[in-house]
Design a protein around this motif. Structure first.
Motif, PDB file in Angstrom:
ATOM      1  N   GLY A 197      50.669  28.893  36.353  1.00 17.29           N
ATOM      2  CA  GLY A 197      49.636  29.900  36.553  1.00 17.29           C
ATOM      3  C   GLY A 197      48.458  29.318  37.298  1.00 17.29           C
ATOM      4  N   GLU A 198      47.254  29.555  36.764  1.00 21.68           N
ATOM      5  CA  GLU A 198      46.044  29.048  37.412  1.00 21.68           C
ATOM      6  C   GLU A 198      45.769  27.591  37.038  1.00 21.68           C
ATOM      7  OE1 GLU A 198      42.662  31.932  37.976  1.00 21.68           O
ATOM      8  OE2 GLU A 198      43.767  32.991  36.414  1.00 21.68           O
ATOM      9  N   GLY A 199      46.630  26.985  36.236  1.00 28.30           N
ATOM     10  CA  GLY A 199      46.474  25.574  35.880  1.00 28.30           C
ATOM     11  C   GLY A 199      46.994  24.695  36.994  1.00 28.30           C
ATOM     12  N   GLN A 200      46.241  24.595  38.078  1.00 31.53           N
ATOM     13  CA  GLN A 200      46.698  23.893  39.265  1.00 31.53           C
ATOM     14  C   GLN A 200      46.918  22.405  38.981  1.00 31.53           C
ATOM     15  OE1 GLN A 200      43.674  24.776  42.170  1.00 31.53           O
ATOM     16  NE2 GLN A 200      44.424  26.848  42.538  1.00 31.53           N
ATOM     17  N   THR A 201      47.993  21.877  39.544  1.00 27.54           N
ATOM     18  CA  THR A 201      48.310  20.463  39.381  1.00 27.54           C
ATOM     19  C   THR A 201      47.744  19.671  40.557  1.00 27.54           C
ATOM     20  OG1 THR A 201      50.425  20.757  40.515  1.00 27.54           O
ATOM     21  CG2 THR A 201      50.424  21.022  38.123  1.00 27.54           C
ATOM     22  N   GLY A 202      47.745  18.346  40.441  1.00 26.39           N
ATOM     23  CA  GLY A 202      47.125  17.500  41.447  1.00 26.39           C
ATOM     24  C   GLY A 202      47.732  17.644  42.819  1.00 26.39           C
ATOM     25  N   GLU A 203      49.041  17.936  42.887  1.00 27.44           N
ATOM     26  CA  GLU A 203      49.690  18.070  44.191  1.00 27.44           C
ATOM     27  C   GLU A 203      49.639  19.504  44.710  1.00 27.44           C
ATOM     28  OE1 GLU A 203      52.894  18.703  41.065  1.00 27.44           O
ATOM     29  OE2 GLU A 203      51.120  17.449  41.348  1.00 27.44           O
TER      30      GLU A 203
ATOM     31  N   GLY B 279      55.947  36.632  40.677  1.00 25.17           N
ATOM     32  CA  GLY B 279      54.964  35.753  41.297  1.00 25.17           C
ATOM     33  C   GLY B 279      53.595  36.387  41.513  1.00 25.17           C
ATOM     34  N   ASN B 280      52.601  35.509  41.714  1.00 23.07           N
ATOM     35  CA  ASN B 280      51.214  35.903  41.912  1.00 23.07           C
ATOM     36  C   ASN B 280      50.584  34.944  42.916  1.00 23.07           C
ATOM     37  OD1 ASN B 280      48.421  36.434  41.668  1.00 23.07           O
ATOM     38  ND2 ASN B 280      48.555  36.804  39.468  1.00 23.07           N
ATOM     39  N   SER B 281      49.802  35.460  43.846  1.00 24.22           N
ATOM     40  CA  SER B 281      49.031  34.650  44.776  1.00 24.22           C
ATOM     41  C   SER B 281      47.894  35.522  45.302  1.00 24.22           C
ATOM     42  CB  SER B 281      49.918  34.125  45.919  1.00 24.22           C
ATOM     43  OG  SER B 281      49.200  33.257  46.774  1.00 24.22           O
ATOM     44  N   GLY B 282      47.226  35.070  46.337  1.00 24.42           N
ATOM     45  CA  GLY B 282      46.130  35.850  46.885  1.00 24.42           C
ATOM     46  C   GLY B 282      45.736  35.360  48.258  1.00 24.42           C
ATOM     47  N   ILE B 283      45.070  36.229  49.017  1.00 23.30           N
ATOM     48  CA  ILE B 283      44.551  35.914  50.341  1.00 23.30           C
ATOM     49  C   ILE B 283      43.027  36.032  50.264  1.00 23.30           C
ATOM     50  CG2 ILE B 283      44.518  36.562  52.777  1.00 23.30           C
ATOM     51  CD1 ILE B 283      47.303  37.925  52.189  1.00 23.30           C
ATOM     52  N   PHE B 284      42.333  34.954  50.588  1.00 22.94           N
ATOM     53  CA  PHE B 284      40.874  34.923  50.508  1.00 22.94           C
ATOM     54  C   PHE B 284      40.264  35.054  51.895  1.00 22.94           C
ATOM     55  CE2 PHE B 284      42.408  31.984  47.098  1.00 22.94           C
ATOM     56  CZ  PHE B 284      42.089  32.790  46.019  1.00 22.94           C
ATOM     57  N   TYR B 285      39.078  35.656  51.948  1.00 19.86           N
ATOM     58  CA  TYR B 285      38.332  35.712  53.208  1.00 19.86           C
ATOM     59  C   TYR B 285      36.847  35.684  52.903  1.00 19.86           C
ATOM     60  CZ  TYR B 285      38.621  40.729  51.955  1.00 19.86           C
ATOM     61  OH  TYR B 285      38.592  41.931  51.283  1.00 19.86           O
ATOM     62  N   LEU B 286      36.070  35.176  53.862  1.00 20.77           N
ATOM     63  CA  LEU B 286      34.628  34.931  53.693  1.00 20.77           C
ATOM     64  C   LEU B 286      34.362  33.928  52.573  1.00 20.77           C
ATOM     65  CD1 LEU B 286      33.147  38.549  54.096  1.00 20.77           C
ATOM     66  CD2 LEU B 286      33.352  36.760  55.840  1.00 20.77           C
ATOM     67  N   ALA B 287      35.304  33.006  52.354  1.00 20.12           N
ATOM     68  CA  ALA B 287      35.189  32.051  51.254  1.00 20.12           C
ATOM     69  C   ALA B 287      34.224  30.920  51.574  1.00 20.12           C
ATOM     70  CB  ALA B 287      36.564  31.479  50.919  1.00 20.12           C
ATOM     71  N   GLN B 288      33.608  30.376  50.514  1.00 14.21           N
ATOM     72  CA  GLN B 288      32.729  29.214  50.605  1.00 14.21           C
ATOM     73  C   GLN B 288      33.280  28.103  49.717  1.00 14.21           C
ATOM     74  OE1 GLN B 288      30.055  29.774  52.770  1.00 14.21           O
ATOM     75  NE2 GLN B 288      31.020  31.782  52.971  1.00 14.21           N
ATOM     76  N   GLU B 289      32.838  26.882  49.981  1.00 11.75           N
ATOM     77  CA  GLU B 289      33.150  25.772  49.082  1.00 11.75           C
ATOM     78  C   GLU B 289      31.895  25.475  48.260  1.00 11.75           C
ATOM     79  OE1 GLU B 289      36.502  22.926  50.784  1.00 11.75           O
ATOM     80  OE2 GLU B 289      34.859  23.139  52.219  1.00 11.75           O
ATOM     81  N   THR B 290      32.002  25.619  46.955  1.00  8.36           N
ATOM     82  CA  THR B 290      30.845  25.458  46.086  1.00  8.36           C
ATOM     83  C   THR B 290      31.181  24.538  44.917  1.00  8.36           C
ATOM     84  OG1 THR B 290      31.434  27.468  44.844  1.00  8.36           O
ATOM     85  CG2 THR B 290      29.870  27.713  46.649  1.00  8.36           C
ATOM     86  N   LYS B 291      30.158  23.812  44.476  1.00 10.78           N
ATOM     87  CA  LYS B 291      30.298  22.925  43.329  1.00 10.78           C
ATOM     88  C   LYS B 291      29.143  23.154  42.365  1.00 10.78           C
ATOM     89  CE  LYS B 291      30.453  18.956  45.650  1.00 10.78           C
ATOM     90  NZ  LYS B 291      30.695  17.520  45.961  1.00 10.78           N
TER      91      LYS B 291
ATOM     92  N   GLN C 293      46.094  31.266  47.942  1.00  7.17           N
ATOM     93  CA  GLN C 293      45.962  30.830  46.557  1.00  7.17           C
ATOM     94  C   GLN C 293      47.205  30.156  45.995  1.00  7.17           C
ATOM     95  OE1 GLN C 293      45.598  33.977  43.541  1.00  7.17           O
ATOM     96  NE2 GLN C 293      44.002  32.788  42.535  1.00  7.17           N
ATOM     97  N   ASP C 294      46.960  29.080  45.271  1.00  5.59           N
ATOM     98  CA  ASP C 294      47.955  28.491  44.372  1.00  5.59           C
ATOM     99  C   ASP C 294      47.760  29.141  43.014  1.00  5.59           C
ATOM    100  OD1 ASP C 294      49.191  27.016  42.369  1.00  5.59           O
ATOM    101  OD2 ASP C 294      48.167  25.134  42.830  1.00  5.59           O
ATOM    102  N   HIS C 295      48.682  30.043  42.658  1.00  4.94           N
ATOM    103  CA  HIS C 295      48.646  30.652  41.327  1.00  4.94           C
ATOM    104  C   HIS C 295      49.868  30.215  40.519  1.00  4.94           C
ATOM    105  CE1 HIS C 295      47.843  33.596  38.159  1.00  4.94           C
ATOM    106  NE2 HIS C 295      46.686  33.849  38.752  1.00  4.94           N
ATOM    107  N   GLY C 296      50.493  29.117  40.977  1.00  2.50           N
ATOM    108  CA  GLY C 296      51.592  28.533  40.221  1.00  2.50           C
ATOM    109  C   GLY C 296      52.974  29.038  40.567  1.00  2.50           C
TER     110      GLY C 296
END
Length: 301
Positions: free
Chosen positions: A112-118, A143-155, A283-286
């Motif tokens: 799912g949303e528990g993304q792995t290191g690879e 399966g599940n995924s997504g297409i993003f647009y206008l995305a930013q990188e935030t921390k 998106q990586d949704h697993g």
């Protein structure tokens, strides 16, 4: 209050991968595309009444070095290389993203949303403002995924001062990619607003004309001066308007409401940032998912 930090990122990395049936290969360095900068800029942003966050600006691809087709669309993926693509918050492509039979494939970990290191989400390293994006996608069973647009990188900073990337989807709209018949998200949300081609958790795609898992679906997204239109399989399925009262009301009625997720509300209410531009990503949704024929036409150059 703003604090700006500059970091020398070294030579920007571009990746290339060979397509091979049933024998996908990992990314290898390439150098065909030009980059606009070699600096990464991190800006800490604090606004009264809102959570503080760090806006990250990494090197971007010079769009003039990206091939165009006869209709003036930039070819972001030609089926033979991943030049210009990288992981969200990373400088390389995560190894679960490969090229298979001319398609960009994510090989799922079933977490799912528990993304792995690879694994992890990916973006094309150029910010787009007003554009039309077209592509095709297909999803695995359930399966599940997504297409993003206008995305930013935030921390944001943790309790011990460590910096952690926030999920990409709290900074941008998401065009849902889903097996409607077999994934539980199809039955959650409101009025089908988590089914394929929907503005995730906000506006349902109607008519719902998805082809089932294992079959290709056409996607088109238009963004023009705040007006956004989603298409699925050549039919318009929704329209909305960013940075308006309608947009704010949609956020407040969603999982990203101010009282539920203050940082997501702040970022999405101002998606695209000051320049109203951002990254395109997947998106990586697993779960296994495939994309192909990814192209973008820029408007208002």
């Amino acid at each position: 209050m703003k604090k700006t930090f500059l970091f020398l990122a070294g030579a920007a990395m571009v990746v290339s991968m060979a397509s091979c049936k049933n024998n996908s290969k990992k990314a290898e360095p390439a150098a065909e595309l030009k980059w606009l900068s070699e600096e990464t800029v991190e800006t800490e942003i604090a606004k009264e009444g809102a959570p503080a966050y760090i806006s990250v600006e990494k090197p971007q691809v010079d769009l003039s070095s990206v091939p165009q087709d006869a209709e003036g669309y930039y070819i972001l993926f030609d089926g033979s290389s991943l030049n210009g693509w990288r992981g969200y918050g990373k400088d390389t492509i995560p190894s679960r993203w490969t090229i298979e039979d001319g398609c960009l494939k994510f090989s799922g970990s079933n977490t799912g949303e528990g993304q792995t290191g690879e694994g992890g989400d990916i973006i094309f390293a150029h910010k787009f403002k007003d554009f039309i994006m077209e592509l095709e996608w297909k999803i695995s069973e359930g399966g599940n995924s997504g297409i993003f647009y206008l995305a930013q990188e935030t921390k944001t900073k943790g309790v011990n001062g460590e910096e952690n990337y926030e999920p990409i989807y709290i900074s941008c709209p998401e065009y849902q990619v889903l097996d409607n018949a077999n994934h539980p998200d199809s039955f959650l949300g409101v009025d089908g607003n988590r089914k394929s081609a929907s503005l995730y958790d906000m506006i349902p795609a109607k008519p719902q004309n998805q082809n089932p898992f294992g079959e290709w679906n056409k996607c088109k997204i238009m963004v023009y001066q705040g007006t956004v239109v989603h298409y699925q399989n050549d039919e318009q399925v929704l329209e909305y308007h960013l940075w308006t009262k309608q947009w704010n009301d949609l956020l407040q009625a969603s999982k990203f409401a101010q009282d539920k997720w203050p940082l997501a509300y702040e970022l999405l209410n101002n998606c695209g940032g000051e320049n109203h531009e951002g990254y395109i990503g997947f998106q990586d949704h697993g779960n296994d998912v495939w994309f192909r024929n990814i192209r973008v036409k820029v408007m208002n150059k």
